[in-house]
Each structure stands twice: as C-alpha cells, then as structure tokens.
Motif scaffolding. Structure first.
Motif, short mmCIF file in Angstrom:
data_model
loop_
_atom_site.label_atom_id
_atom_site.label_comp_id
_atom_site.label_asym_id
_atom_site.label_seq_id
_atom_site.Cartn_x
_atom_site.Cartn_y
_atom_site.Cartn_z
N SER A 1 0.81 -1.22 0.00
CA SER A 1 0.00 0.00 0.00
C SER A 1 0.85 1.27 0.00
O SER A 1 0.33 2.35 -0.33
CB SER A 1 -0.92 0.02 1.23
OG SER A 1 -1.76 -1.11 1.26
N LEU A 2 2.11 1.16 0.35
CA LEU A 2 2.95 2.35 0.50
C LEU A 2 3.12 3.16 -0.79
O LEU A 2 3.09 4.39 -0.74
CB LEU A 2 4.32 1.95 1.05
CG LEU A 2 4.39 1.67 2.56
CD1 LEU A 2 5.80 1.26 2.95
CD2 LEU A 2 3.95 2.89 3.36
N PRO A 3 3.35 2.53 -1.95
CA PRO A 3 3.56 3.35 -3.16
C PRO A 3 2.43 4.34 -3.44
O PRO A 3 2.69 5.52 -3.72
CB PRO A 3 3.67 2.30 -4.28
CG PRO A 3 4.20 1.09 -3.59
CD PRO A 3 3.55 1.09 -2.23
N ILE A 4 1.18 3.89 -3.35
CA ILE A 4 0.05 4.79 -3.60
C ILE A 4 -0.04 5.85 -2.50
O ILE A 4 -0.30 7.03 -2.78
CB ILE A 4 -1.26 4.00 -3.68
CG1 ILE A 4 -1.19 2.99 -4.84
CG2 ILE A 4 -2.43 4.94 -3.87
CD1 ILE A 4 -0.99 3.61 -6.19
N LEU A 5 0.20 5.46 -1.24
CA LEU A 5 0.12 6.40 -0.13
C LEU A 5 1.22 7.47 -0.23
O LEU A 5 1.01 8.62 0.18
CB LEU A 5 0.24 5.66 1.20
CG LEU A 5 -0.90 4.70 1.55
CD1 LEU A 5 -0.61 3.99 2.86
CD2 LEU A 5 -2.22 5.45 1.65
N LEU A 6 2.37 7.11 -0.77
CA LEU A 6 3.47 8.07 -0.89
C LEU A 6 3.31 8.99 -2.09
O LEU A 6 3.74 10.14 -2.06
CB LEU A 6 4.80 7.31 -1.00
CG LEU A 6 5.23 6.53 0.25
CD1 LEU A 6 6.52 5.77 -0.03
CD2 LEU A 6 5.40 7.45 1.45
N ILE A 7 2.68 8.50 -3.15
CA ILE A 7 2.53 9.30 -4.36
C ILE A 7 1.39 10.30 -4.23
O ILE A 7 1.50 11.44 -4.71
CB ILE A 7 2.31 8.38 -5.58
CG1 ILE A 7 3.58 7.58 -5.87
CG2 ILE A 7 1.89 9.18 -6.80
CD1 ILE A 7 3.40 6.55 -6.97
N TYR A 8 0.31 9.91 -3.58
CA TYR A 8 -0.90 10.75 -3.55
C TYR A 8 -0.65 12.16 -3.02
O TYR A 8 -1.18 13.13 -3.61
CB TYR A 8 -1.99 10.06 -2.73
CG TYR A 8 -3.26 10.85 -2.66
CD1 TYR A 8 -4.16 10.85 -3.72
CD2 TYR A 8 -3.57 11.63 -1.54
CE1 TYR A 8 -5.33 11.59 -3.67
CE2 TYR A 8 -4.73 12.37 -1.48
CZ TYR A 8 -5.61 12.34 -2.55
OH TYR A 8 -6.75 13.09 -2.50
N PRO A 9 0.11 12.38 -1.92
CA PRO A 9 0.27 13.77 -1.43
C PRO A 9 0.88 14.72 -2.46
O PRO A 9 0.59 15.93 -2.44
CB PRO A 9 1.19 13.60 -0.22
CG PRO A 9 0.96 12.21 0.24
CD PRO A 9 0.74 11.42 -1.01
N PHE A 10 1.73 14.21 -3.36
CA PHE A 10 2.40 15.07 -4.33
C PHE A 10 1.48 15.48 -5.48
O PHE A 10 1.77 16.47 -6.16
CB PHE A 10 3.63 14.36 -4.89
CG PHE A 10 4.69 14.08 -3.84
CD1 PHE A 10 5.55 15.09 -3.42
CD2 PHE A 10 4.79 12.83 -3.27
CE1 PHE A 10 6.50 14.83 -2.44
CE2 PHE A 10 5.75 12.56 -2.30
CZ PHE A 10 6.61 13.57 -1.88
N ILE A 11 0.42 14.73 -5.71
CA ILE A 11 -0.49 15.06 -6.81
C ILE A 11 -1.86 15.44 -6.30
O ILE A 11 -2.81 15.56 -7.07
CB ILE A 11 -0.60 13.89 -7.81
CG1 ILE A 11 -1.18 12.65 -7.12
CG2 ILE A 11 0.74 13.58 -8.42
CD1 ILE A 11 -1.40 11.50 -8.07
#
Length: 292
Positions: free
Chosen positions: A267-277
């Motif tokens: 789940s980490l990849p999506i959780l880490l990418i979302y704040p930047f976009i």
C-alpha cells in the motif's frame, strides 16, 4: 467583520465535524490494526493481544519481506504493468477524447453511444477469457494491459474537460498553421494537466489494485503481480511458495504477521505518491462540474 452564526448553524457544524471524525475513524482503525499487527511479535499475535498499538515491537516481519525474492519479483511485475498500462491508457484516452470533443466531427454521436453502451452492458467473463486466450495473451503481462486499454468512464471525464476549452483558441492556432496533432500536444494537453493527472491516478490505482484479471489470466508464478501474490498468502493461505524461509523461522515470524506486513508494504507506493499530486487531483475532480 465577523458573521454571527445561529445556534442551529453551530449545532449543524458540530454534527458534521463529529460525523466526519467518525467516518475517518472507521477508515483509520482497520489500517492501524494492520500496521500494529505487522510490528508485533508472533506470541502477541497468537495470543490475540494486538489492538491498535504494536505489542512487543519488532521488525522481523519487515526484514523477511524485504529480503524475499518472490515478493520483489511480484512487486516489479506490478510496477511494470502500472507503468506500461497507464501510459497506454492515457494515450488511448487523449487521442480518443480530443476528436470527440470537437463540435464539427461527423458521426461522433454514434461513437459516444457505443462508448456509453459499453459502460452499461459489459462483456461477460467467459467470452472475454476466450478472446484473450485466442489472442495468445494468457500468462503474459499484456493480458493485464490490453483488455483494459481504455476506460469509458475516464474517457467521458477527459472529453468533458476538452470541451470546456475555448474553441476560439483552437481556431486561432489553426489560422497560425498548426495541425490537429500540434494543437493537441502544444495547447490542449498543457491546458488540461489537472484532469490528466487525475486520470493518471485513476488508471494507476486501478492497475495496482487489480487482482481479478491476474487471477483469470496468470498461472505462472514468474509473472505473478503483487495483488495475486497477496491473494495467495491471504485468501489461499499459501506460504510455501511465497515465503518458504518462513517455515524455518516460525519462532520469529507468523503467517498473520507476514500477511499484514505485505499489505502495508504493497500500500505504500500509492500512499506516498498521492500527497504530491493531491492539488492536481482536487482541481481535476472539479473540472466539468460547472456548465456555462
């Protein structure tokens, strides 16, 4: 000047805050339990002492996941599918939505009717499987990409955004000698960045979370994506081919702890990418909601 609020408005605002906090809690509590379980000892998990906080904190589960070659192979397959699939999705969506958004295109109503028809009546599983098999896509990552190359829902969102662009701007570009390809690349796409970023997120998350298509089309463990890997260790409770070393370390790790750890890591990849976009996502989600 401060605007006074009535007692009814204050009560309504308080109710909304409490309701939203309750909804947030229902979302966070399961996630916190999974996180706590992944950081707890085998003994604490077996005894059922783990709630929302790690008991007998340790990182043995994470150490085993991070050194597991099968996990990283599946992780790499998922990254490859998301990358290639999202690029193909966006290309197909943009080149389809742009001509359909132009008012002078002949026959676009019939095309749009066909697109809406696919949203209402989807192809059954068995004919789809037969088609994928006849195309020779079984046990290939292309079976996860080509059948999902275009989403009708995302296409309509992109189409609505392109329609909101001023036609006068595009006409001025044509007068200056730009063809339709340059107009799309130099004008339409740059002006539609928020909605395109939103669609990229939709497509990427869809590919990342997709496990049903791999379950149908993938039988080789060498090209098994991450979600099918998760399915094998959670739904099938199959630890022998996903974590063979866990059988030799039963005192340090438990199947439940490994399951929770894999869920967190995946789940980490999506959780880490979302704040930047997030800013593009919010702006893109609102596009097309207001009509002139």
């Amino acid at each position: 000047m401060r605007i006074k609020t009535s007692a009814g408005e204050k009560a309504f605002d308080t109710f909304n805050v409490l309701l939203l906090l309750a909804l947030c809690a229902t979302i966070l509590i399961p996630f916190l339990f999974v996180l706590a379980s992944s950081l707890s000892s085998t003994t604490a998990l077996i005894q059922g002492r783990v709630r929302l906080w790690p008991v007998e904190f340790n990182l043995d589960n994470y150490a085993m996941v991070m050194t597991n070659a099968v996990f990283w192979r599946s992780f790499g397959i998922s990254v490859l599918v998301v990358t290639i699939g999202t690029l193909l999705n966006m290309f197909m969506t943009v080149v389809t939505a742009y001509p359909l958004s132009r008012p002078k295109l002949k026959g676009k109503k019939a095309v749009l009717l066909g697109i809406v028809f696919t949203m209402i009546f989807q192809a059954p599983i068995v004919p789809t499987y037969i088609l994928v098999k006849q195309l020779g896509l079984l046990n290939s990552i292309w079976a996860l990409i080509i059948p999902a190359a275009l989403s009708a829902f995302n296409l309509l969102i992109c189409l609505t955004s392109f329609r909101s662009l001023p036609e006068e701007l595009l006409e001025a570009a044509r007068v200056d000698g730009m063809n339709e390809y340059r107009i799309l690349y130099r004008i339409v796409v740059p002006l539609s960045i928020p909605i395109l970023v939103t669609l990229i997120l939709f497509y990427a998350v869809g590919h990342w979370n997709n496990y049903f298509a791999p379950l149908l089309y993938i039988t080789k463990s060498s090209i098994r994506p991450l979600q099918l890997y998760l399915y094998n260790i959670i739904a099938q409770f199959n630890m022998s081919d996903t974590f063979p070393e866990a059988l030799d370390a039963a005192q340090k790790v438990s199947p439940q702890g490994l399951q929770m750890t894999v869920i967190i890591v995946s789940s980490l990849p999506i959780l880490l990418i979302y704040p930047f976009i997030q800013k593009h996502f919010i702006k893109g989600a609102l596009l097309g909601s207001i009509k002139e």
